[in-house]
Design an enzyme around this catalytic site. Sequence first.
Site, mmCIF file in Angstrom:
data_model
loop_
_atom_site.group_PDB
_atom_site.id
_atom_site.type_symbol
_atom_site.label_atom_id
_atom_site.label_comp_id
_atom_site.label_asym_id
_atom_site.label_seq_id
_atom_site.Cartn_x
_atom_site.Cartn_y
_atom_site.Cartn_z
ATOM 1 N N GLN A 130 -4.539 6.350 2.644
ATOM 2 C CA GLN A 130 -3.452 5.569 2.043
ATOM 3 C C GLN A 130 -2.330 6.528 1.663
ATOM 4 O O GLN A 130 -2.481 7.375 0.782
ATOM 5 C CB GLN A 130 -3.905 4.806 0.808
ATOM 6 C CG GLN A 130 -2.812 3.855 0.307
ATOM 7 C CD GLN A 130 -3.134 3.203 -1.015
ATOM 8 O OE1 GLN A 130 -3.062 3.856 -2.057
ATOM 9 N NE2 GLN A 130 -3.487 1.936 -0.987
ATOM 10 N N TYR A 213 5.191 1.081 -6.576
ATOM 11 C CA TYR A 213 5.584 2.394 -6.056
ATOM 12 C C TYR A 213 6.747 2.224 -5.081
ATOM 13 O O TYR A 213 7.326 1.152 -4.964
ATOM 14 C CB TYR A 213 4.363 3.092 -5.467
ATOM 15 C CG TYR A 213 3.284 3.279 -6.504
ATOM 16 C CD1 TYR A 213 3.538 4.041 -7.652
ATOM 17 C CD2 TYR A 213 2.043 2.651 -6.399
ATOM 18 C CE1 TYR A 213 2.566 4.190 -8.648
ATOM 19 C CE2 TYR A 213 1.070 2.806 -7.382
ATOM 20 C CZ TYR A 213 1.340 3.567 -8.503
ATOM 21 O OH TYR A 213 0.396 3.699 -9.486
ATOM 22 N N GLY A 360 -13.017 -3.124 -5.219
ATOM 23 C CA GLY A 360 -12.491 -2.046 -6.021
ATOM 24 C C GLY A 360 -13.505 -1.511 -7.011
ATOM 25 O O GLY A 360 -14.296 -0.623 -6.699
#
Length: 409
Positions: A130, A213, A360
């Site tokens: 990522q 982001y 997650g």
Amino acid sequence: MTDVRNRFGPQWASIVCYKGLVQSNVCPTSTMSSLFTPLKLGSITISNRIGMSALTRNRSSATVPNEVMLEYYFQRAKGGAGFIISEGTLITRQGTEWQAAPGVWNDAQVAGWKKITNAVHGAGSKMYCQVWHLGRVSHPDAPEQIAAGEPVYAPSAISARGGKFRFLPGKPGYVKPTELPDPTVIIEQFKQAAIHAKEAGFDGVELHGANGYIVHQFLDSSSNQRTDKWGGSPENRARFALETLKALIEVYGPDVSIKLSPEQAGGYNDMGMPLQETIDTYGCLLSEADKLGLAYVTLVRYAESTDVEYDGKKRATKHDVVGTFKPFLKNTPLFVNAGVTPEEAEELVSNGTAAGVFFGLPMVTHPDVGNRIRQGKPLDNAPDFVHLYGAEGVDPAIGYVDYPAATST
């Protein structure tokens, strides 16, 4: 040290219970036939539809992947995760809140990641990197930002509210960034990061377009108020993401993806637009991205735990993310992320809503999620919140690679 309970508050209880899964202390006993079928993504085939989401863990050695990280990823690969996404991996020196976040901009980092991808492949799994640029949620006084010799860049000179750089004197929050003069400079950095990721043996790259982001900052009108071709209309605000994807495709061909949080990541990092503007912007992005031949798109659903409150109001643009945006993907596989239980994962895949799912927190607390689901065993390891992101002066293995696998029967 970052205490996740202070960061997210009591809403973590809803995550810890995985929608009641831990409370009942059992995994669904029904056959998970759809979850354990292979899936072709780009040029690779993954052995099952269970993915490990990108999870910041703050364990690198001065941005270089190390042996404890190798053990962490290897555990989860041999534990049945058919597909692994690296934690957010910095494409250039930035003043991140995560002092020990890894990068992929130099040879030492490439060498460290190469050991990890080799181990993951040896365990029978596949792995994407990522690629991550923080944009305005960096800090100019952080050591890596100083070493970079660059200001904190963002689409517009608009500060995000919040933040806490605990390793800096006074624990400051976010500051006003410098407007990025030429966005193509960052796009080129993403491309170079992809070249390094390929050298490191990653099977592909996932563009981090979520969580406030830099890609997300370009998409959102609250953080992007440019008047040039990179701002204004939904088409212009989607341009940065699309041009970055095209640059990554030049390196990796079909083995490129993007992660998005159209509900604005629950308001995380001070993001959020009105619902119609959200639909218009992400609809435009996904319609165009669908033409690029991506390996997959990940959509992050609403999560109350990250729905940050500013001035007494929740920040998220709460809506049915999957139901709203899946119709824009005619050709691209969809992965669903956030709060998915094994039972729901099977349903999402079997009914065609999703090609696969990402887990997650269950991946944090269980090195063998895939094996447990296959065998009908409980996801019953309690999270170690104190050491979730590590702690200064403490063995990095604690709360990281010391969660037990289920006992064999």
